[in-house]
Design an enzyme around this catalytic site. Structure first.
Site, PDB file in Angstrom:
ATOM      1  N   SER A 128     -10.639  -0.725   3.171  1.00 53.43           N
ATOM      2  CA  SER A 128      -9.906  -0.832   4.450  1.00 53.43           C
ATOM      3  C   SER A 128      -9.505   0.561   4.909  1.00 53.43           C
ATOM      4  O   SER A 128      -8.856   1.292   4.159  1.00 53.43           O
ATOM      5  CB  SER A 128      -8.642  -1.674   4.280  1.00 53.43           C
ATOM      6  N   ARG A 173       0.837  -1.215   0.000  1.00 51.22           N
ATOM      7  CA  ARG A 173       0.000   0.000   0.000  1.00 51.22           C
ATOM      8  C   ARG A 173       0.871   1.264   0.000  1.00 51.22           C
ATOM      9  O   ARG A 173       0.562   2.242   0.681  1.00 51.22           O
ATOM     10  CB  ARG A 173      -0.940   0.036   1.216  1.00 51.22           C
ATOM     11  N   GLU A 188      -4.899   3.798   6.113  1.00 49.73           N
ATOM     12  CA  GLU A 188      -4.622   3.623   4.674  1.00 49.73           C
ATOM     13  C   GLU A 188      -5.255   4.767   3.889  1.00 49.73           C
ATOM     14  O   GLU A 188      -4.740   5.231   2.882  1.00 49.73           O
ATOM     15  CB  GLU A 188      -5.200   2.282   4.187  1.00 49.73           C
TER      16      GLU A 188
HETATM   17  P1  FAD Z   1      -8.798   8.734  -5.189  1.00 53.84           P
HETATM   18  O1  FAD Z   1      -9.485   8.323  -3.922  1.00 53.84           O
HETATM   19  O2  FAD Z   1      -9.476   9.716  -6.054  1.00 53.84           O
HETATM   20  O3  FAD Z   1      -7.355   9.286  -4.838  1.00 53.84           O
HETATM   21  C1  FAD Z   1      -6.514   8.599  -3.925  1.00 53.84           C
HETATM   22  C2  FAD Z   1      -5.154   9.329  -3.876  1.00 53.84           C
HETATM   23  O4  FAD Z   1      -4.510   9.211  -5.138  1.00 53.84           O
HETATM   24  C3  FAD Z   1      -5.290  10.833  -3.618  1.00 53.84           C
HETATM   25  O5  FAD Z   1      -4.165  11.236  -2.877  1.00 53.84           O
HETATM   26  C4  FAD Z   1      -5.249  11.435  -5.017  1.00 53.84           C
HETATM   27  O6  FAD Z   1      -4.772  12.772  -5.040  1.00 53.84           O
HETATM   28  C5  FAD Z   1      -4.280  10.500  -5.713  1.00 53.84           C
HETATM   29  N1  FAD Z   1      -4.550  10.380  -7.148  1.00 53.84           N
HETATM   30  C6  FAD Z   1      -5.648   9.837  -7.740  1.00 53.84           C
HETATM   31  N2  FAD Z   1      -5.504   9.847  -9.068  1.00 53.84           N
HETATM   32  C7  FAD Z   1      -4.309  10.427  -9.344  1.00 53.84           C
HETATM   33  C8  FAD Z   1      -3.599  10.741 -10.532  1.00 53.84           C
HETATM   34  N3  FAD Z   1      -4.088  10.464 -11.745  1.00 53.84           N
HETATM   35  N4  FAD Z   1      -2.399  11.347 -10.423  1.00 53.84           N
HETATM   36  C9  FAD Z   1      -1.874  11.644  -9.218  1.00 53.84           C
HETATM   37  N5  FAD Z   1      -2.492  11.378  -8.048  1.00 53.84           N
HETATM   38  C10 FAD Z   1      -3.706  10.771  -8.112  1.00 53.84           C
HETATM   39  N6  FAD Z   1      -7.583  -0.687  -2.383  1.00 53.84           N
HETATM   40  C11 FAD Z   1      -6.753  -1.742  -2.518  1.00 53.84           C
HETATM   41  O7  FAD Z   1      -5.540  -1.569  -2.700  1.00 53.84           O
HETATM   42  N7  FAD Z   1      -7.224  -3.013  -2.482  1.00 53.84           N
HETATM   43  C12 FAD Z   1      -8.521  -3.294  -2.293  1.00 53.84           C
HETATM   44  O8  FAD Z   1      -8.918  -4.459  -2.264  1.00 53.84           O
HETATM   45  C13 FAD Z   1      -9.429  -2.203  -2.147  1.00 53.84           C
HETATM   46  N8  FAD Z   1     -10.739  -2.423  -1.945  1.00 53.84           N
HETATM   47  C14 FAD Z   1     -11.596  -1.375  -1.809  1.00 53.84           C
HETATM   48  C15 FAD Z   1     -12.961  -1.643  -1.616  1.00 53.84           C
HETATM   49  C16 FAD Z   1     -13.869  -0.601  -1.487  1.00 53.84           C
HETATM   50  C17 FAD Z   1     -15.332  -0.911  -1.294  1.00 53.84           C
HETATM   51  C18 FAD Z   1     -13.414   0.745  -1.570  1.00 53.84           C
HETATM   52  C19 FAD Z   1     -14.392   1.881  -1.490  1.00 53.84           C
HETATM   53  C20 FAD Z   1     -12.059   1.019  -1.731  1.00 53.84           C
HETATM   54  C21 FAD Z   1     -11.137  -0.049  -1.839  1.00 53.84           C
HETATM   55  N9  FAD Z   1      -9.755   0.174  -2.016  1.00 53.84           N
HETATM   56  C22 FAD Z   1      -8.899  -0.888  -2.192  1.00 53.84           C
HETATM   57  C23 FAD Z   1      -9.218   1.548  -2.035  1.00 53.84           C
HETATM   58  C24 FAD Z   1      -9.333   2.248  -3.420  1.00 53.84           C
HETATM   59  O9  FAD Z   1     -10.174   1.534  -4.267  1.00 53.84           O
HETATM   60  C25 FAD Z   1      -7.955   2.386  -4.066  1.00 53.84           C
HETATM   61  O10 FAD Z   1      -7.066   3.088  -3.230  1.00 53.84           O
HETATM   62  C26 FAD Z   1      -8.040   3.097  -5.416  1.00 53.84           C
HETATM   63  O11 FAD Z   1      -6.809   3.003  -6.091  1.00 53.84           O
HETATM   64  C27 FAD Z   1      -8.412   4.576  -5.271  1.00 53.84           C
HETATM   65  O12 FAD Z   1      -8.656   5.079  -6.574  1.00 53.84           O
HETATM   66  P2  FAD Z   1      -9.366   6.456  -6.818  1.00 53.84           P
HETATM   67  O13 FAD Z   1      -9.286   6.744  -8.260  1.00 53.84           O
HETATM   68  O14 FAD Z   1     -10.709   6.449  -6.215  1.00 53.84           O
HETATM   69  O15 FAD Z   1      -8.398   7.437  -6.017  1.00 53.84           O
HETATM   70  N1  EPU Z   2     -11.009 -10.715  10.104  1.00 53.84           N
HETATM   71  C1  EPU Z   2     -11.713 -10.829  11.289  1.00 53.84           C
HETATM   72  N2  EPU Z   2     -12.711  -9.919  11.507  1.00 53.84           N
HETATM   73  C2  EPU Z   2     -13.028  -8.947  10.642  1.00 53.84           C
HETATM   74  C3  EPU Z   2     -12.309  -8.831   9.446  1.00 53.84           C
HETATM   75  C4  EPU Z   2     -11.289  -9.736   9.187  1.00 53.84           C
HETATM   76  O1  EPU Z   2     -11.434 -11.690  12.121  1.00 53.84           O
HETATM   77  O2  EPU Z   2     -13.952  -8.185  10.925  1.00 53.84           O
HETATM   78  C5  EPU Z   2      -9.970 -11.719   9.807  1.00 53.84           C
HETATM   79  C6  EPU Z   2     -10.480 -12.688   8.710  1.00 53.84           C
HETATM   80  O3  EPU Z   2     -11.198 -13.745   9.258  1.00 53.84           O
HETATM   81  C7  EPU Z   2      -9.190 -13.150   8.098  1.00 53.84           C
HETATM   82  C8  EPU Z   2      -8.280 -11.932   8.228  1.00 53.84           C
HETATM   83  O4  EPU Z   2      -8.846 -11.102   9.232  1.00 53.84           O
HETATM   84  O5  EPU Z   2      -8.625 -14.197   8.863  1.00 53.84           O
HETATM   85  C9  EPU Z   2      -8.091 -11.168   6.917  1.00 53.84           C
HETATM   86  O6  EPU Z   2      -9.343 -10.702   6.417  1.00 53.84           O
HETATM   87  P1  EPU Z   2      -9.631 -10.478   4.856  1.00 53.84           P
HETATM   88  O7  EPU Z   2      -9.244 -11.687   4.087  1.00 53.84           O
HETATM   89  O8  EPU Z   2     -11.012  -9.963   4.736  1.00 53.84           O
HETATM   90  O9  EPU Z   2      -8.595  -9.386   4.398  1.00 53.84           O
HETATM   91  P2  EPU Z   2      -8.043  -8.081   5.083  1.00 53.84           P
HETATM   92  O10 EPU Z   2      -6.647  -8.335   5.549  1.00 53.84           O
HETATM   93  O11 EPU Z   2      -9.003  -7.557   6.088  1.00 53.84           O
HETATM   94  C10 EPU Z   2      -6.908  -7.134   2.940  1.00 53.84           C
HETATM   95  C11 EPU Z   2      -6.819  -5.817   2.236  1.00 53.84           C
HETATM   96  C12 EPU Z   2      -8.028  -5.603   1.352  1.00 53.84           C
HETATM   97  C13 EPU Z   2      -8.070  -6.710   0.322  1.00 53.84           C
HETATM   98  C14 EPU Z   2      -8.163  -8.057   1.055  1.00 53.84           C
HETATM   99  C15 EPU Z   2      -8.074  -9.224   0.105  1.00 53.84           C
HETATM  100  C16 EPU Z   2      -5.474  -4.311   3.546  1.00 53.84           C
HETATM  101  C17 EPU Z   2      -5.437  -3.133   4.454  1.00 53.84           C
HETATM  102  N3  EPU Z   2      -6.683  -4.735   3.184  1.00 53.84           N
HETATM  103  O12 EPU Z   2      -8.011  -7.061   3.831  1.00 53.84           O
HETATM  104  O13 EPU Z   2      -7.873  -4.360   0.673  1.00 53.84           O
HETATM  105  O14 EPU Z   2      -9.163  -6.561  -0.546  1.00 53.84           O
HETATM  106  O15 EPU Z   2      -7.049  -8.177   1.989  1.00 53.84           O
HETATM  107  O16 EPU Z   2      -6.778  -9.330  -0.373  1.00 53.84           O
HETATM  108  O17 EPU Z   2      -4.417  -4.818   3.169  1.00 53.84           O
HETATM  109  C18 EPU Z   2      -8.303  -2.027   0.806  1.00 53.84           C
HETATM  110  O18 EPU Z   2      -7.072  -1.867   0.763  1.00 53.84           O
HETATM  111  O19 EPU Z   2      -9.114  -1.072   0.838  1.00 53.84           O
HETATM  112  C19 EPU Z   2      -8.837  -3.383   0.813  1.00 53.84           C
HETATM  113  C20 EPU Z   2     -10.134  -3.649   0.894  1.00 53.84           C
END
Ligand code: FAD
Ligand code: EPU
Length: 340
Positions: free
Chosen positions: A239, A165, A336
């Site tokens: 997250s 991240r 994050e």
């Molecule tokens: P924004 O929120 O618009 O911007 C984020 C940052 O990036 C800001 O600082 C912004 O200034 C900068 N930025 C954006 N675009 C540019 C650009 N073109 N040039 C320079 N700077 C820029 N993230 C994960 O890594 N893994 C996950 O599994 C994951 N799951 C998610 C699930 C949900 C339901 C949600 C809501 C979010 C999740 N995220 C996850 C976080 C998010 O999706 C990512 O961080 C994504 O890359 C953000 O993209 P955005 O375009 O919305 O960025």
């Molecule tokens: N867990 C709990 N309770 C909860 C949530 C999770 O006990 O309420 C336990 C689960 O049972 C599991 C472990 O925690 O044993 C990990 O949970 P999960 O697989 O849901 O993944 P996570 O570590 O919570 C990370 C990323 C996610 C990504 C998933 C899948 C980060 C900060 N988050 O979540 O990314 O989608 O793994 O790879 O690394 C994001 O960055 O926004 C994001 C959603």
């Protein structure tokens, strides 16, 4: 290009926080970005916020500056070798649509990253990751516009300093560049990653023994929709905290008191990644709600806005969570989400 003043950001951040920007405009190439700098009043164009999908931002107050929304589109195959396709996408492409495009064309590598909200341009900022894959695994290069020097610079993977991240764009180059285009090196021969989480269980449920990249994508989509809230229904930014890295020795000690604590190996043998969601869950926060700010009932790592929470209320809840984790486990959680 249209310049909006005192523009509501409620629909432009996935938390659905009701704040406004002093100025708001869209740009579809760096020349338009330059023109905007000429029409936006001096002070407010300094240090603009480049906005993607707003899915990793928590606004805690009105933004007293310029928000420039990147809408650079276009996906094209730029090169092909015996083993790889090099595919370029405009920074404003929707990430999940880009992943679907790759699957449709049999470009393998990004399937585990299906359904992550946001744009292609934001994907390198925090090196998005899920289900055992991070974009650094398929990243080729990117073009970025230096907002002060007015030059377009190409970054290769080694220049981006990708980590968990993390990248150079969150550190010394924070807010200095607008990412314009990103190129990915995708495989002709898939190297499927099915061992993470419950992907294998999900495939078994569907009786799939030799999965395609689309099968992996569908499995990831099913898993994600079963536990992550849809921001269109409940405001959130995924997250809220990173999973903390702690010394292996500290992990062994914690395991004596908490035998079920989940820990994952990392690139460094001395560190273990702990599931922050588990820590938060153990402190009793899962399902907690105060007014409209809460901790999601299915995934404790996700803070939510049930409707009219302010960014400060969500931030204040995150402070309380950090303090309780510190108190119970002696671990400091790091956010994050970008706090503004
Ligand atoms: P924004 O929120 O618009 O911007 C984020 C940052 O990036 C800001 O600082 C912004 O200034 C900068 N930025 C954006 N675009 C540019 C650009 N073109 N040039 C320079 N700077 C820029 N993230 C994960 O890594 N893994 C996950 O599994 C994951 N799951 C998610 C699930 C949900 C339901 C949600 C809501 C979010 C999740 N995220 C996850 C976080 C998010 O999706 C990512 O961080 C994504 O890359 C953000 O993209 P955005 O375009 O919305 O960025
Ligand atoms: N867990 C709990 N309770 C909860 C949530 C999770 O006990 O309420 C336990 C689960 O049972 C599991 C472990 O925690 O044993 C990990 O949970 P999960 O697989 O849901 O993944 P996570 O570590 O919570 C990370 C990323 C996610 C990504 C998933 C899948 C980060 C900060 N988050 O979540 O990314 O989608 O793994 O790879 O690394 C994001 O960055 O926004 C994001 C959603």
């Amino acid at each position: 290009m249209q310049l909006h003043e005192n523009f509501s950001l409620k629909a432009w951040n996935s938390f659905g926080i009701d704040v406004s920007a002093r100025y708001f405009a869209r740009f579809s190439n760096w020349e338009e970005l330059e023109q905007l700098k000429e029409i936006i009043p001096n002070k407010t164009i300094e240090n603009p916020l480049i906005l993607g999908g707003g899915s990793n931002i928590l606004f805690t107050k009105n933004f007293d500056g310029s928000i420039l929304k990147n809408v650079i589109r276009g996906i094209r195959l730029v090169a092909e070798t015996k083993e790889h396709f090099i595919v370029e996408a405009g920074a404003g492409e929707i990430w999940h649509e880009f992943v679907m495009h790759c699957i449709d064309h049999n470009y393998a590598g990004l399937e585990n990253l299906s359904l992550i909200p946001g744009t292609v341009g934001a994907s390198p900022i925090q090196n998005i990751g899920a289900y055992g894959v991070e974009i650094k695994d398929c990243f080729h290069s990117l073009d970025a516009y230096h907002l002060k020097d007015k030059t377009v610079v190409q970054f290769e993977a080694k220049d981006c300093l990708f980590g968990y991240r993390d990248s150079i764009f969150k550190k010394e180059f924070k807010n200095q560049f607008a990412i314009l285009k990103v190129r990915f090196q995708l495989s002709k021969q898939p190297n499927l990653k099915t061992s993470y989480g419950i992907i294998e269980q999900e495939l078994a449920k569907k009786n799939i023994s030799s999965p395609s990249i689309r099968d992996i994508s569908n499995a990831v989509i099913s898993i994600r929709t079963s536990k992550l809230p849809d921001p269109k229904i409940i405001g959130n930014a995924g997250s809220f905290f990173k999973n903390p890295l702690i010394a292996k020795t500290s992990f062994e000690l914690l395991k004596q008191t908490y035998p079920t604590i989940p820990g994952y190996s990392t690139d460094s043998p001395e560190f273990v990644k702990i599931a922050a969601g588990w820590l938060i869950d153990q402190c009793g926060w899962k399902g907690y709600r105060k007014a409209d700010a809460g901790c999601h009932a299915l995934q404790a790592l996700v803070l939510v806005n049930y409707g009219n929470a302010t960014g400060s209320e969500i931030l204040s809840l995150s402070h309380e969570i950090i303090a309780s984790i510190q108190n119970k486990f002696g671990i400091e959680l790091e956010r994050e989400v970008n706090i503004l």
